[in-house]
Enzyme design. Structure first.
Site, PDB file in Angstrom:
ATOM      1  N   GLY A 154       0.855  -1.191   0.000  1.00 11.83           N
ATOM      2  CA  GLY A 154       0.000   0.000   0.000  1.00 11.83           C
ATOM      3  C   GLY A 154       0.885   1.233   0.000  1.00 11.83           C
ATOM      4  O   GLY A 154       2.033   1.191  -0.445  1.00 11.83           O
ATOM      5  N   ARG A 176      -3.090  -7.215  -2.924  1.00  9.66           N
ATOM      6  CA  ARG A 176      -4.316  -7.848  -3.436  1.00  9.66           C
ATOM      7  C   ARG A 176      -4.158  -8.163  -4.918  1.00  9.66           C
ATOM      8  O   ARG A 176      -4.589  -9.187  -5.400  1.00  9.66           O
ATOM      9  CB  ARG A 176      -5.517  -6.935  -3.222  1.00  9.66           C
ATOM     10  CG  ARG A 176      -6.035  -7.038  -1.810  1.00  9.66           C
ATOM     11  CD  ARG A 176      -7.349  -6.295  -1.635  1.00  9.66           C
ATOM     12  NE  ARG A 176      -7.436  -5.831  -0.256  1.00  9.66           N
ATOM     13  CZ  ARG A 176      -7.139  -4.602   0.138  1.00  9.66           C
ATOM     14  NH1 ARG A 176      -6.778  -3.690  -0.719  1.00  9.66           N
ATOM     15  NH2 ARG A 176      -7.219  -4.288   1.406  1.00  9.66           N
ATOM     16  N   SER A 177      -3.490  -7.260  -5.649  1.00  9.14           N
ATOM     17  CA  SER A 177      -3.216  -7.485  -7.072  1.00  9.14           C
ATOM     18  C   SER A 177      -1.907  -6.773  -7.405  1.00  9.14           C
ATOM     19  O   SER A 177      -1.482  -5.882  -6.665  1.00  9.14           O
ATOM     20  CB  SER A 177      -4.370  -6.941  -7.927  1.00  9.14           C
ATOM     21  OG  SER A 177      -4.573  -5.590  -7.598  1.00  9.14           O
ATOM     22  N   ARG A 234       0.729  -3.651  12.438  1.00 11.55           N
ATOM     23  CA  ARG A 234      -0.008  -4.014  13.627  1.00 11.55           C
ATOM     24  C   ARG A 234       0.519  -5.353  14.128  1.00 11.55           C
ATOM     25  O   ARG A 234       0.808  -6.245  13.327  1.00 11.55           O
ATOM     26  CB  ARG A 234      -1.508  -4.171  13.319  1.00 11.55           C
ATOM     27  CG  ARG A 234      -2.236  -2.870  13.094  1.00 11.55           C
ATOM     28  CD  ARG A 234      -2.372  -2.075  14.399  1.00 11.55           C
ATOM     29  NE  ARG A 234      -3.125  -0.854  14.205  1.00 11.55           N
ATOM     30  CZ  ARG A 234      -2.595   0.345  13.946  1.00 11.55           C
ATOM     31  NH1 ARG A 234      -1.292   0.497  13.856  1.00 11.55           N
ATOM     32  NH2 ARG A 234      -3.370   1.401  13.810  1.00 11.55           N
ATOM     33  N   ASP A 258       8.005  -2.460  15.894  1.00 15.06           N
ATOM     34  CA  ASP A 258       7.485  -1.196  16.433  1.00 15.06           C
ATOM     35  C   ASP A 258       6.126  -1.399  17.094  1.00 15.06           C
ATOM     36  O   ASP A 258       5.575  -0.469  17.663  1.00 15.06           O
ATOM     37  CB  ASP A 258       7.369  -0.173  15.282  1.00 15.06           C
ATOM     38  CG  ASP A 258       7.048   1.233  15.768  1.00 15.06           C
ATOM     39  OD1 ASP A 258       7.610   1.645  16.801  1.00 15.06           O
ATOM     40  OD2 ASP A 258       6.228   1.921  15.120  1.00 15.06           O
ATOM     41  N   GLU A 263       0.519  -3.820  23.704  1.00  8.62           N
ATOM     42  CA  GLU A 263       1.392  -2.656  23.938  1.00  8.62           C
ATOM     43  C   GLU A 263       0.638  -1.583  24.727  1.00  8.62           C
ATOM     44  O   GLU A 263      -0.585  -1.475  24.598  1.00  8.62           O
ATOM     45  CB  GLU A 263       1.882  -2.092  22.589  1.00  8.62           C
ATOM     46  CG  GLU A 263       0.761  -1.590  21.702  1.00  8.62           C
ATOM     47  CD  GLU A 263       1.249  -1.159  20.313  1.00  8.62           C
ATOM     48  OE1 GLU A 263       1.968  -1.929  19.648  1.00  8.62           O
ATOM     49  OE2 GLU A 263       0.885  -0.040  19.918  1.00  8.62           O
ATOM     50  N   HIS A 281       6.213   1.858  19.218  1.00  7.90           N
ATOM     51  CA  HIS A 281       5.118   2.242  18.299  1.00  7.90           C
ATOM     52  C   HIS A 281       5.183   3.747  17.998  1.00  7.90           C
ATOM     53  O   HIS A 281       4.279   4.502  18.371  1.00  7.90           O
ATOM     54  CB  HIS A 281       3.745   1.857  18.871  1.00  7.90           C
ATOM     55  CG  HIS A 281       2.655   1.932  17.839  1.00  7.90           C
ATOM     56  ND1 HIS A 281       1.459   1.259  17.961  1.00  7.90           N
ATOM     57  CD2 HIS A 281       2.581   2.590  16.654  1.00  7.90           C
ATOM     58  CE1 HIS A 281       0.705   1.519  16.902  1.00  7.90           C
ATOM     59  NE2 HIS A 281       1.366   2.335  16.098  1.00  7.90           N
TER      60      HIS A 281
HETATM   61  C1  8YV Z   1      -0.258   6.087  15.692  1.00  8.57           C
HETATM   62  C2  8YV Z   1      -0.823   4.305  13.958  1.00  8.57           C
HETATM   63  O1  8YV Z   1       0.682   5.604  16.595  1.00  8.57           O
HETATM   64  O2  8YV Z   1      -1.560   5.549  12.132  1.00  8.57           O
HETATM   65  C3  8YV Z   1      -1.667   4.523  12.765  1.00  8.57           C
HETATM   66  O3  8YV Z   1      -2.456   3.628  12.449  1.00  8.57           O
HETATM   67  O4  8YV Z   1      -0.763   3.262  14.499  1.00  8.57           O
HETATM   68  C4  8YV Z   1       0.019   5.417  14.431  1.00  8.57           C
HETATM   69  O5  8YV Z   1       0.224   6.409  13.493  1.00  8.57           O
HETATM   70  C5  8YV Z   1      -1.546   6.106  16.366  1.00  8.57           C
HETATM   71  O6  8YV Z   1      -2.681   6.071  15.596  1.00  8.57           O
HETATM   72  C6  8YV Z   1      -1.570   7.321  17.261  1.00  8.57           C
HETATM   73  O7  8YV Z   1      -2.346   7.060  18.300  1.00  8.57           O
END
Ligand code: 8YV
Length: 315
Positions: A154, A176-177, A234, A258, A263, A281
Site C-alpha cells: 500500500g 491484493r493485485s 499491527r 514497532d 502494547e 510504536h
Molecule cells: C499512531 C498508527 O501511533 O496511524 C496509525 O495507524 O498506528 C500510528 O500512526 C496512532 O494512531 C496514534 O495514536
C-alpha cells in the site's frame, strides 16, 4: 451557538487539545476514573468520538452512545474501530492517511538498517567500555543488495520500496493485485512464497481480522535463521508466540518491531532476546507529522459538523 460534544478516547499534544477545545466540548474519557458512569452521564449529548489508532471504538461503546454521528481516528489504521457497528448505525468514520506515510517508511528502513548493522549493540559496546576492553564489536549483517519482501504494497509499503532502491535491494511484494506503478518490483501472490524468497521481510499491511496472523509459524520459518522480520504495521499481523519461539530457538534470525500485542506492556520474553530491536510504536511520531495528523482529524470533525464533505473518510 452550542458546541458539538465529542468523546476523547486518549491524550493529544497540547496544540490539538487547544484546537479541539476551541471548536468542541470535549469529554476526556481516558481521564475518567469510573468510565461506565462517565459514559452514562454524557451518553445523550455525545455526537462524535475522537480516538487514536490503537484505541479505536468498540461495539459496546458505540452502542452506548445513541446520538453518535462520527468517529474520527488520529492515525491511518482503523482496525480498532468496530466498522460493522458503525455501518449499522450510519456513523461516519475518518482516519489520517498520507500525512504519516513517509515517516512510517523512514522508521521501517531505519529499523532494518539499525538491526542489520547492530547500531544499538554498537552504541552499548562503546558506552560500556567494551570496545577498549574487549576489542571490536562482532561482525554484523550486510544491508545493501539483500532481497527484500514487502508484505502489503500500500502507501507505506511503496514508500519503503522506493527508499530501498537506493540500497541496491531486490524487491518483491504481495498485494491484493499487482501494482501497475511498480514495474521494477516482483509481484508474489502469497506470504509464504514471499518469505521463502526474502532475506528481509517488511510487514506493512493494514491490521484487522482479514490479515490476523498472516505471518504465521510457516512464514516465519520460511524467512529462516538468516532472515530479518520488520513490523511497523499491527502486532496482530504476526503470530507473536510463534515469533518469540522462532527468535528464541534461532529458527528466525532477527526481528525489528514497532508494534506488540498488548502494547505498551509487551511480552517479557521480548526483553530477554538479543536478536530483536524493540521500538515504542512511534512510526508516525515526529512533531511535523503529528501536527498534520491532528489538523486532519480536526478537519474531518469540523467538516462533518459544518456539513462539508469529509476530507478522508473510511465510512
Ligand atoms: C499512531 C498508527 O501511533 O496511524 C496509525 O495507524 O498506528 C500510528 O500512526 C496512532 O494512531 C496514534 O495514536
Amino acid at each position: 451557538m452550542s458546541k458539538p460534544h465529542i468523546l476523547q478516547m486518549g491524550p493529544y499534544p497540547a496544540w490539538d487539545v487547544g484546537a479541539l477545545d476551541a471548536r468542541f466540548t470535549m469529554h476526556r474519557y481516558f481521564e475518567a476514573s469510573d468510565k461506565e458512569a462517565f459514559i452514562r452521564q454524557h451518553a445523550n449529548e455525545i455526537r462524535g468520538i475522537a480516538t487514536r489508532g490503537e484505541l479505536g471504538a468498540k461495539r459496546d461503546l458505540i452502542a452506548a452512545l445513541p446520538n453518535l454521528e462520527i468517529i474520527s481516528v488520529y492515525g491511518v489504521g482503523y482496525d480498532a474501530v468496530d466498522l460493522d457497528a458503525a455501518r449499522e448505525r450510519g456513523i461516519r468514520v475518518t482516519n489520517t492517511p498520507d500525512v504519516l506515510t513517509k515517516d512510517v517508511a523512514d522508521l521501517a528502513v531505519t529499523m532494518m538498517l539499525a538491526q542489520a548493522r547492530g547500531i544499538v549493540a554498537g552504541d552499548a559496546w562503546v558506552r560500556t567500555g567494551n570496545w577498549a576492553e574487549k576489542g571490536p564489536l562482532s561482525l554484523q549483517r550486510r544491508a545493501f543488495g539483500q532481497k527484500v519482501g514487502i508484505l502489503g504494497m500500500g502507501r507505506i509499503g511503496m514508500e519503503v520500496a522506493r527508499r530501498l532502491v537506493g540500497f541496491d535491494m531486490e524487491i518483491a511484494y504481495t498485494n491484493r493485485s499487482p501494482r501497475n506503478d511498480a514495474p521494477n518490483f516482483t509481484f508474489i501472490d502469497n506470504a509464504l512464497a514471499l518469505a521463502e524468497w526474502s532475506d528481509v521481510l517488511f510487514v506493512t499491511l493494514t491490521g484487522g481480522a482479514a490479515t490476523r496472523h498472516i505471518v504465521n509459524e510457516s512464514v516465519i520459518h520460511a524467512l529462516g535463521p538468516n532472515g530479518l522480520l520488520v513490523n511497523v504495521s499491527r502486532a496482530s499481523n504476526i503470530d507473536e508466540l510463534a515469533l518469540l519461539d522462532a527468535l528464541e530457538t534461532g529458527r528466525l534470525g532477527a526481528a525489528a518491531l514497532d508494534v506488540f500485542e498488548g502494547e505498551p506492556r509487551l511480552d517479557p520474553r521480548f526483553r530477554r532476546l538479543s536478536n530483536v530491536l524493540l521500538q515504542p510504536h512511534h512510526g508516525s511520531a515526529t512533531e511535523a507529522t503529528r501536527r498534520a495528523m491532528g489538523a486532519l482529524m480536526l478537519d474531518n470533525l469540523s467538516a462533518h459538523f459544518d456539513g462539508r464533505p469529509l476530507p478522508t473518510h473510511v465510512l
